[in-house]
Design a protein around this motif. Structure first.
Motif, PDB file in Angstrom:
ATOM      1  N   THR A   1       0.867  -1.181   0.000  1.00 53.40           N
ATOM      2  CA  THR A   1       0.000   0.000   0.000  1.00 53.40           C
ATOM      3  C   THR A   1       0.899   1.225   0.000  1.00 53.40           C
ATOM      4  N   GLY A   2       0.347   2.374  -0.294  1.00 54.44           N
ATOM      5  CA  GLY A   2       1.143   3.597  -0.271  1.00 54.44           C
ATOM      6  C   GLY A   2       1.754   3.861   1.085  1.00 54.44           C
ATOM      7  N   ALA A   3       0.981   3.622   2.143  1.00 57.27           N
ATOM      8  CA  ALA A   3       1.486   3.841   3.500  1.00 57.27           C
ATOM      9  C   ALA A   3       2.684   2.935   3.780  1.00 57.27           C
ATOM     10  N   HIS A   4       2.573   1.665   3.418  1.00 61.28           N
ATOM     11  CA  HIS A   4       3.682   0.743   3.618  1.00 61.28           C
ATOM     12  C   HIS A   4       4.892   1.146   2.768  1.00 61.28           C
ATOM     13  N   LEU A   5       4.651   1.566   1.536  1.00 62.24           N
ATOM     14  CA  LEU A   5       5.763   1.925   0.657  1.00 62.24           C
ATOM     15  C   LEU A   5       6.528   3.145   1.156  1.00 62.24           C
ATOM     16  N   LEU A   6       5.838   4.084   1.779  1.00 62.95           N
ATOM     17  CA  LEU A   6       6.542   5.217   2.390  1.00 62.95           C
ATOM     18  C   LEU A   6       7.497   4.699   3.462  1.00 62.95           C
ATOM     19  N   HIS A   7       7.047   3.738   4.236  1.00 62.10           N
ATOM     20  CA  HIS A   7       7.881   3.172   5.289  1.00 62.10           C
ATOM     21  C   HIS A   7       9.016   2.320   4.713  1.00 62.10           C
ATOM     22  N   VAL A   8       8.773   1.674   3.576  1.00 64.32           N
ATOM     23  CA  VAL A   8       9.843   0.944   2.883  1.00 64.32           C
ATOM     24  C   VAL A   8      10.943   1.919   2.466  1.00 64.32           C
ATOM     25  N   ALA A   9      10.554   3.105   2.004  1.00 63.59           N
ATOM     26  CA  ALA A   9      11.543   4.110   1.606  1.00 63.59           C
ATOM     27  C   ALA A   9      12.437   4.493   2.783  1.00 63.59           C
ATOM     28  N   VAL A  10      11.840   4.661   3.952  1.00 62.74           N
ATOM     29  CA  VAL A  10      12.623   4.986   5.153  1.00 62.74           C
ATOM     30  C   VAL A  10      13.563   3.829   5.480  1.00 62.74           C
ATOM     31  N   GLY A  11      13.018   2.623   5.552  1.00 61.80           N
ATOM     32  CA  GLY A  11      13.835   1.457   5.894  1.00 61.80           C
ATOM     33  C   GLY A  11      14.927   1.186   4.881  1.00 61.80           C
ATOM     34  N   GLY A  12      14.601   1.314   3.600  1.00 62.79           N
ATOM     35  CA  GLY A  12      15.595   1.081   2.553  1.00 62.79           C
ATOM     36  C   GLY A  12      16.725   2.088   2.608  1.00 62.79           C
ATOM     37  N   CYS A  13      16.397   3.326   2.867  1.00 58.04           N
ATOM     38  CA  CYS A  13      17.409   4.371   2.982  1.00 58.04           C
ATOM     39  C   CYS A  13      18.337   4.098   4.162  1.00 58.04           C
ATOM     40  N   VAL A  14      17.753   3.777   5.306  1.00 56.59           N
ATOM     41  CA  VAL A  14      18.558   3.500   6.501  1.00 56.59           C
ATOM     42  C   VAL A  14      19.447   2.276   6.251  1.00 56.59           C
ATOM     43  N   LEU A  15      18.882   1.214   5.684  1.00 59.32           N
ATOM     44  CA  LEU A  15      19.668   0.006   5.393  1.00 59.32           C
ATOM     45  C   LEU A  15      20.842   0.338   4.475  1.00 59.32           C
ATOM     46  N   ASN A  16      20.576   1.037   3.378  1.00 55.84           N
ATOM     47  CA  ASN A  16      21.655   1.398   2.454  1.00 55.84           C
ATOM     48  C   ASN A  16      22.728   2.223   3.142  1.00 55.84           C
ATOM     49  N   ASP A  17      22.292   3.167   3.971  1.00 49.54           N
ATOM     50  CA  ASP A  17      23.258   4.036   4.630  1.00 49.54           C
ATOM     51  C   ASP A  17      24.090   3.289   5.667  1.00 49.54           C
ATOM     52  N   VAL A  18      23.526   2.258   6.291  1.00 48.99           N
ATOM     53  CA  VAL A  18      24.327   1.430   7.205  1.00 48.99           C
ATOM     54  C   VAL A  18      25.481   0.814   6.428  1.00 48.99           C
ATOM     55  N   TYR A  19      25.187   0.199   5.291  1.00 48.59           N
ATOM     56  CA  TYR A  19      26.251  -0.412   4.487  1.00 48.59           C
ATOM     57  C   TYR A  19      27.240   0.630   3.988  1.00 48.59           C
ATOM     58  N   ARG A  20      26.745   1.763   3.481  1.00 53.64           N
ATOM     59  CA  ARG A  20      27.626   2.795   2.926  1.00 53.64           C
ATOM     60  C   ARG A  20      28.547   3.387   3.987  1.00 53.64           C
ATOM     61  N   GLU A  21      27.960   3.760   5.128  1.00 52.29           N
ATOM     62  CA  GLU A  21      28.762   4.387   6.176  1.00 52.29           C
ATOM     63  C   GLU A  21      29.717   3.387   6.816  1.00 52.29           C
ATOM     64  N   ALA A  22      29.291   2.131   6.945  1.00 53.38           N
ATOM     65  CA  ALA A  22      30.178   1.092   7.488  1.00 53.38           C
ATOM     66  C   ALA A  22      31.378   0.893   6.570  1.00 53.38           C
ATOM     67  N   GLU A  23      31.125   0.879   5.276  1.00 51.25           N
ATOM     68  CA  GLU A  23      32.220   0.739   4.310  1.00 51.25           C
ATOM     69  C   GLU A  23      33.210   1.890   4.470  1.00 51.25           C
ATOM     70  N   ASP A  24      32.695   3.095   4.629  1.00 50.14           N
ATOM     71  CA  ASP A  24      33.543   4.276   4.810  1.00 50.14           C
ATOM     72  C   ASP A  24      34.377   4.177   6.090  1.00 50.14           C
ATOM     73  N   LEU A  25      33.800   3.529   7.125  1.00 46.66           N
ATOM     74  CA  LEU A  25      34.510   3.359   8.394  1.00 46.66           C
ATOM     75  C   LEU A  25      35.412   2.121   8.414  1.00 46.66           C
ATOM     76  N   GLY A  26      35.352   1.310   7.356  1.00 49.88           N
ATOM     77  CA  GLY A  26      36.125   0.075   7.314  1.00 49.88           C
ATOM     78  C   GLY A  26      35.520  -1.028   8.167  1.00 49.88           C
ATOM     79  N   MET A  27      34.220  -0.940   8.453  1.00 46.78           N
ATOM     80  CA  MET A  27      33.529  -1.936   9.271  1.00 46.78           C
ATOM     81  C   MET A  27      32.892  -2.988   8.373  1.00 46.78           C
TER      82      MET A  27
END
Length: 130
Positions: free
Chosen positions: A39-65
């Motif tokens: 649903t649209g409501a769920h997809l908005l929340h997917v956008a939040v979760g997907g962004c946070v997930l991607n940023d965990v990987y990106r920032e961890a890579e930058d930190l060498g984690m």
């Protein structure tokens, strides 16, 4: 009346096999799995979760984690009379070769840079284009 809409976005060792859909992912071999309704409501929340997930990987890579897996559970409500959000919250689980303090610092860094949560909290205009 408010209704709650929850989703989970996960990858790597924390990926959920009971997914609504799976999407290829730059940092993980098995892709990202999304659990929740379509649903649209769920997809908005997917956008939040997907962004946070991607940023965990990106920032961890930058930190060498070395991050082995990430799971982000997102939930929030909407006033079903107006469809105004009543707020969005998320929890992050990280499987990493790092201490709890290092993972905590990573999550603080992600919270500071995550683009979609920032855009939502700042407010944005959405218009239909011709």
């Amino acid at each position: 009346m408010a209704e709650t809409f929850a989703v989970t976005v996960s990858a790597g060792t924390l990926r959920d096999d009971g997914a609504l859909f799976t999407s290829p992912h730059r940092w993980t071999e098995g892709g990202v799995s999304v659990v929740g309704a379509f649903t649209g409501a769920h997809l908005l929340h997917v956008a939040v979760g997907g962004c946070v997930l991607n940023d965990v990987y990106r920032e961890a890579e930058d930190l060498g984690m070395d991050v082995l897996g990430v799971r982000v559970a997102v939930e929030g409500g909407f006033d079903t009379a107006t469809w105004a959000s009543t707020g969005i919250g998320y929890r992050v689980e990280v499987d990493a070769a790092a201490s709890a303090a290092e993972v905590g610092a990573l999550l603080d860094r992600v919270e500071a840079v995550a683009e979609i949560p920032k855009a939502i909290t700042q407010g944005t205009r959405v218009t239909r284009l011709p």
